[in-house]
Write a protein that holds these residues in place. Structure first.
Motif, PDB file in Angstrom:
ATOM      1  N   THR A   1      69.292  75.678  43.479  1.00 27.98           N
ATOM      2  CA  THR A   1      69.958  76.882  43.942  1.00 27.98           C
ATOM      3  C   THR A   1      70.623  77.632  42.793  1.00 27.98           C
ATOM      4  OG1 THR A   1      72.069  75.756  44.307  1.00 27.98           O
ATOM      5  CG2 THR A   1      70.465  75.745  46.134  1.00 27.98           C
ATOM      6  N   GLU A   2      71.066  78.853  43.099  1.00 27.37           N
ATOM      7  CA  GLU A   2      71.785  79.651  42.104  1.00 27.37           C
ATOM      8  C   GLU A   2      72.989  78.895  41.556  1.00 27.37           C
ATOM      9  OE1 GLU A   2      74.459  83.775  41.866  1.00 27.37           O
ATOM     10  OE2 GLU A   2      73.233  83.361  43.639  1.00 27.37           O
ATOM     11  N   ALA A   3      73.804  78.316  42.454  1.00 25.04           N
ATOM     12  CA  ALA A   3      75.008  77.610  42.009  1.00 25.04           C
ATOM     13  C   ALA A   3      74.655  76.397  41.159  1.00 25.04           C
ATOM     14  CB  ALA A   3      75.843  77.189  43.221  1.00 25.04           C
ATOM     15  N   ALA A   4      73.654  75.642  41.580  1.00 22.29           N
ATOM     16  CA  ALA A   4      73.270  74.451  40.827  1.00 22.29           C
ATOM     17  C   ALA A   4      72.764  74.817  39.439  1.00 22.29           C
ATOM     18  CB  ALA A   4      72.202  73.668  41.594  1.00 22.29           C
ATOM     19  N   ARG A   5      71.952  75.872  39.372  1.00 25.85           N
ATOM     20  CA  ARG A   5      71.435  76.313  38.076  1.00 25.85           C
ATOM     21  C   ARG A   5      72.565  76.811  37.183  1.00 25.85           C
ATOM     22  NH1 ARG A   5      65.716  77.686  37.966  1.00 25.85           N
ATOM     23  NH2 ARG A   5      64.711  77.399  40.000  1.00 25.85           N
ATOM     24  N   ALA A   6      73.462  77.626  37.746  1.00 27.75           N
ATOM     25  CA  ALA A   6      74.546  78.194  36.946  1.00 27.75           C
ATOM     26  C   ALA A   6      75.440  77.100  36.377  1.00 27.75           C
ATOM     27  CB  ALA A   6      75.363  79.165  37.795  1.00 27.75           C
ATOM     28  N   LYS A   7      75.790  76.116  37.211  1.00 26.30           N
ATOM     29  CA  LYS A   7      76.664  75.033  36.746  1.00 26.30           C
ATOM     30  C   LYS A   7      75.985  74.222  35.650  1.00 26.30           C
ATOM     31  CE  LYS A   7      78.868  74.599  41.276  1.00 26.30           C
ATOM     32  NZ  LYS A   7      78.943  73.767  42.516  1.00 26.30           N
ATOM     33  N   ALA A   8      74.714  73.912  35.842  1.00 23.11           N
ATOM     34  CA  ALA A   8      73.991  73.129  34.834  1.00 23.11           C
ATOM     35  C   ALA A   8      73.964  73.855  33.493  1.00 23.11           C
ATOM     36  CB  ALA A   8      72.572  72.840  35.323  1.00 23.11           C
ATOM     37  N   HIS A   9      73.710  75.155  33.541  1.00 22.10           N
ATOM     38  CA  HIS A   9      73.697  75.941  32.307  1.00 22.10           C
ATOM     39  C   HIS A   9      75.076  75.950  31.648  1.00 22.10           C
ATOM     40  CE1 HIS A   9      69.687  77.512  31.926  1.00 22.10           C
ATOM     41  NE2 HIS A   9      69.671  78.017  33.145  1.00 22.10           N
ATOM     42  N   LEU A  10      76.112  76.188  32.437  1.00 19.60           N
ATOM     43  CA  LEU A  10      77.461  76.286  31.877  1.00 19.60           C
ATOM     44  C   LEU A  10      77.878  74.981  31.230  1.00 19.60           C
ATOM     45  CD1 LEU A  10      79.125  78.337  34.754  1.00 19.60           C
ATOM     46  CD2 LEU A  10      78.705  79.129  32.423  1.00 19.60           C
TER      47      LEU A  10
ATOM     48  N   GLN B   1      76.035  73.010  29.738  1.00 18.08           N
ATOM     49  CA  GLN B   1      75.263  72.860  28.508  1.00 18.08           C
ATOM     50  C   GLN B   1      75.567  73.957  27.496  1.00 18.08           C
ATOM     51  OE1 GLN B   1      71.099  72.582  29.629  1.00 18.08           O
ATOM     52  NE2 GLN B   1      71.556  71.113  31.248  1.00 18.08           N
ATOM     53  N   GLY B   2      76.586  74.769  27.780  1.00 20.55           N
ATOM     54  CA  GLY B   2      76.926  75.845  26.860  1.00 20.55           C
ATOM     55  C   GLY B   2      76.001  77.035  26.965  1.00 20.55           C
ATOM     56  N   GLN B   3      75.280  77.133  28.074  1.00 20.21           N
ATOM     57  CA  GLN B   3      74.378  78.242  28.318  1.00 20.21           C
ATOM     58  C   GLN B   3      74.817  78.971  29.587  1.00 20.21           C
ATOM     59  OE1 GLN B   3      70.683  76.068  28.599  1.00 20.21           O
ATOM     60  NE2 GLN B   3      70.317  76.161  26.397  1.00 20.21           N
ATOM     61  N   THR B   4      74.049  79.960  30.023  1.00 23.11           N
ATOM     62  CA  THR B   4      74.359  80.676  31.257  1.00 23.11           C
ATOM     63  C   THR B   4      73.075  80.984  32.011  1.00 23.11           C
ATOM     64  OG1 THR B   4      74.220  82.887  30.265  1.00 23.11           O
ATOM     65  CG2 THR B   4      76.387  81.804  30.225  1.00 23.11           C
ATOM     66  N   LEU B   5      73.178  81.037  33.335  1.00 22.45           N
ATOM     67  CA  LEU B   5      72.033  81.450  34.145  1.00 22.45           C
ATOM     68  C   LEU B   5      71.680  82.898  33.854  1.00 22.45           C
ATOM     69  CD1 LEU B   5      69.947  81.015  36.340  1.00 22.45           C
ATOM     70  CD2 LEU B   5      71.743  81.381  38.057  1.00 22.45           C
ATOM     71  N   PHE B   6      72.695  83.722  33.624  1.00 23.01           N
ATOM     72  CA  PHE B   6      72.461  85.120  33.271  1.00 23.01           C
ATOM     73  C   PHE B   6      71.642  85.204  31.987  1.00 23.01           C
ATOM     74  CE2 PHE B   6      74.177  89.481  32.154  1.00 23.01           C
ATOM     75  CZ  PHE B   6      73.662  90.123  33.269  1.00 23.01           C
ATOM     76  N   GLY B   7      71.947  84.337  31.029  1.00 24.22           N
ATOM     77  CA  GLY B   7      71.187  84.300  29.783  1.00 24.22           C
ATOM     78  C   GLY B   7      69.752  83.890  30.004  1.00 24.22           C
ATOM     79  N   GLN B   8      69.514  82.903  30.894  1.00 28.39           N
ATOM     80  CA  GLN B   8      68.139  82.522  31.190  1.00 28.39           C
ATOM     81  C   GLN B   8      67.374  83.685  31.799  1.00 28.39           C
ATOM     82  OE1 GLN B   8      67.520  79.295  33.984  1.00 28.39           O
ATOM     83  NE2 GLN B   8      65.295  79.520  33.896  1.00 28.39           N
ATOM     84  N   MET B   9      68.017  84.403  32.735  1.00 29.31           N
ATOM     85  CA  MET B   9      67.363  85.553  33.358  1.00 29.31           C
ATOM     86  C   MET B   9      66.973  86.590  32.307  1.00 29.31           C
ATOM     87  SD  MET B   9      69.682  86.086  36.778  1.00 29.31           S
ATOM     88  CE  MET B   9      69.483  85.042  38.233  1.00 29.31           C
ATOM     89  N   LEU B  10      67.890  86.874  31.392  1.00 26.83           N
ATOM     90  CA  LEU B  10      67.604  87.868  30.361  1.00 26.83           C
ATOM     91  C   LEU B  10      66.515  87.390  29.396  1.00 26.83           C
ATOM     92  CD1 LEU B  10      71.247  89.083  29.714  1.00 26.83           C
ATOM     93  CD2 LEU B  10      69.343  90.535  30.459  1.00 26.83           C
ATOM     94  N   ALA B  11      66.526  86.108  29.067  1.00 28.06           N
ATOM     95  CA  ALA B  11      65.488  85.577  28.194  1.00 28.06           C
ATOM     96  C   ALA B  11      64.118  85.715  28.846  1.00 28.06           C
ATOM     97  CB  ALA B  11      65.777  84.113  27.868  1.00 28.06           C
ATOM     98  N   GLU B  12      64.048  85.456  30.154  1.00 21.42           N
ATOM     99  CA  GLU B  12      62.776  85.597  30.855  1.00 21.42           C
ATOM    100  C   GLU B  12      62.341  87.059  30.901  1.00 21.42           C
ATOM    101  OE1 GLU B  12      62.952  83.626  34.624  1.00 21.42           O
ATOM    102  OE2 GLU B  12      63.130  81.637  33.725  1.00 21.42           O
ATOM    103  N   LEU B  13      63.302  87.962  31.090  1.00 22.76           N
ATOM    104  CA  LEU B  13      62.964  89.388  31.103  1.00 22.76           C
ATOM    105  C   LEU B  13      62.462  89.836  29.729  1.00 22.76           C
ATOM    106  CD1 LEU B  13      65.951  90.673  33.252  1.00 22.76           C
ATOM    107  CD2 LEU B  13      63.543  90.627  33.936  1.00 22.76           C
ATOM    108  N   MET B  14      63.035  89.299  28.660  1.00 25.41           N
ATOM    109  CA  MET B  14      62.535  89.624  27.322  1.00 25.41           C
ATOM    110  C   MET B  14      61.111  89.121  27.128  1.00 25.41           C
ATOM    111  SD  MET B  14      65.852  88.918  24.913  1.00 25.41           S
ATOM    112  CE  MET B  14      67.394  89.787  25.195  1.00 25.41           C
ATOM    113  N   THR B  15      60.803  87.959  27.716  1.00 27.84           N
ATOM    114  CA  THR B  15      59.445  87.452  27.640  1.00 27.84           C
ATOM    115  C   THR B  15      58.496  88.353  28.420  1.00 27.84           C
ATOM    116  OG1 THR B  15      60.387  85.222  27.552  1.00 27.84           O
ATOM    117  CG2 THR B  15      58.025  85.383  27.880  1.00 27.84           C
TER     118      THR B  15
END
Length: 305
Positions: free
Chosen positions: A125-134, A136-150
């Motif tokens: 889920t959104e919450a599970a993904r966001a927490k896992a990223h945070l 690890q020093g990352q963000t779900l928002f960052g993953q979304m943007l990285a995918e959009l750049m791809t």
């Protein structure tokens, strides 16, 4: 702060690493005719080690057509996790119908895909993904943007696309991601963002920030830059911001502050003509008929003319 410095700081705050947060080359699983064009149903493979399949939809002219402008089409949130990239062709109630038919008529291709936690990617889920990223020093928002750049990589390398005429389009969550994408990726020539552009600190002060999803959480963002300053990294490229002042996500005070910062960025590089606002005092969180017409006029002028 120089734009390059701010952009680098933002990338650090996002925990954005496009080397492992984007996706690999796709396979085509279906091709369907669409109003004289075609839609390729694609499956990308996540590049983050999960092996996650990412369904995508590529609206494009038939083979042999001259290269055309193209959009990274970013779908909305709306707490409706079933709707992902298919929004391009299926639409949603707040959009006055899907954009795909209008884009075909305009001669603009588009790539959309299921962002993390949406469509075929609802689990985790959104919450599970966001927490896992945070954690690890990352963000779900960052993953979304990285995918959009791809996605920009894909469009820029595709023979059906004019690589110097790539834009971004989105509503609501898609709006926020679209103007962030323009801020971080200078390959984006023109961006239209509808119904999500406001100063975040102002939203925090009124409590309205809590109506945004956890996907937007970026630790340490507010001391670094305001929304308008971030969007200002898109200057001198074409940018359109559409808002309704009865929209909870764009209350007037928060929008006005973001607008001042954004206008200042374009004034600094003497390209105010590249910045366009469409403001509707009485509309809410919806793309009205008038807003929709303004979006299409902007995209045609910025990507085709």
């Amino acid at each position: 702060m120089p734009n390059s410095t701010l952009r680098n700081h933002l990338i650090q705050r996002l925990g954005l690493d496009s080397r492992n947060m984007g996706f690999a080359a796709p396979r085509i699983v279906e091709v369907e005719d669409y109003l004289g064009w075609q839609i390729e149903h694609l499956i990308f493979r996540a590049g983050n080690g999960t092996g996650e399949d990412i369904p995508a939809y590529f609206l494009r002219p038939q083979t042999g057509h001259r290269p055309v402008p193209a959009l990274v089409y970013v779908h909305a949130h709306g707490n409706n996790y079933q709707i992902g990239g298919v929004e391009l062709t299926a639409g949603r109630p707040a959009l006055q119908g899907p954009y795909a038919p209008d884009l075909v008529r305009a001669g603009i291709a588009a790539l959309s895909f299921d962002l993390p936690a949406f469509g075929a990617r609802q689990h985790p889920t959104e919450a599970a993904r966001a927490k896992a990223h945070l954690w690890q020093g990352q963000t779900l928002f960052g993953q979304m943007l990285a995918e959009l750049m791809t996605a920009v990589d894909f469009l820029g390398a595709h023979p059906a696309v004019a690589a110097d005429r790539i834009g971004a389009l989105g509503f609501s969550m898609g709006s926020t991601l679209a103007w962030w994408l323009a801020a971080l990726d200078t390959r984006i020539r023109a961006t239209s963002a509808s119904c999500s552009f406001a100063d975040l600190a102002s939203l925090v002060a009124t409590g309205e920030h809590d109506r945004h999803g956890i996907y937007m959480t970026v630790p340490g963002l507010l001391p670094l830059a305001r929304s308008g300053q971030i969007a200002g990294l898109a200057a001198p490229r074409a940018l359109q911001i559409c808002v309704g002042l009865q929209d909870w996500s764009t209350p007037k005070a928060a929008f006005d502050l973001a607008r001042v910062d954004l206008e200042r960025a374009y004034q600094t590089v003497s390209t105010v003509e590249q910045l366009q606002f469409h403001v509707e005092p009485t509309s809410g969180h919806v793309v009205t008929t008038e807003m929709r017409a303004a979006v299409l006029e902007f995209l045609m002028g910025a990507l085709i003319d």
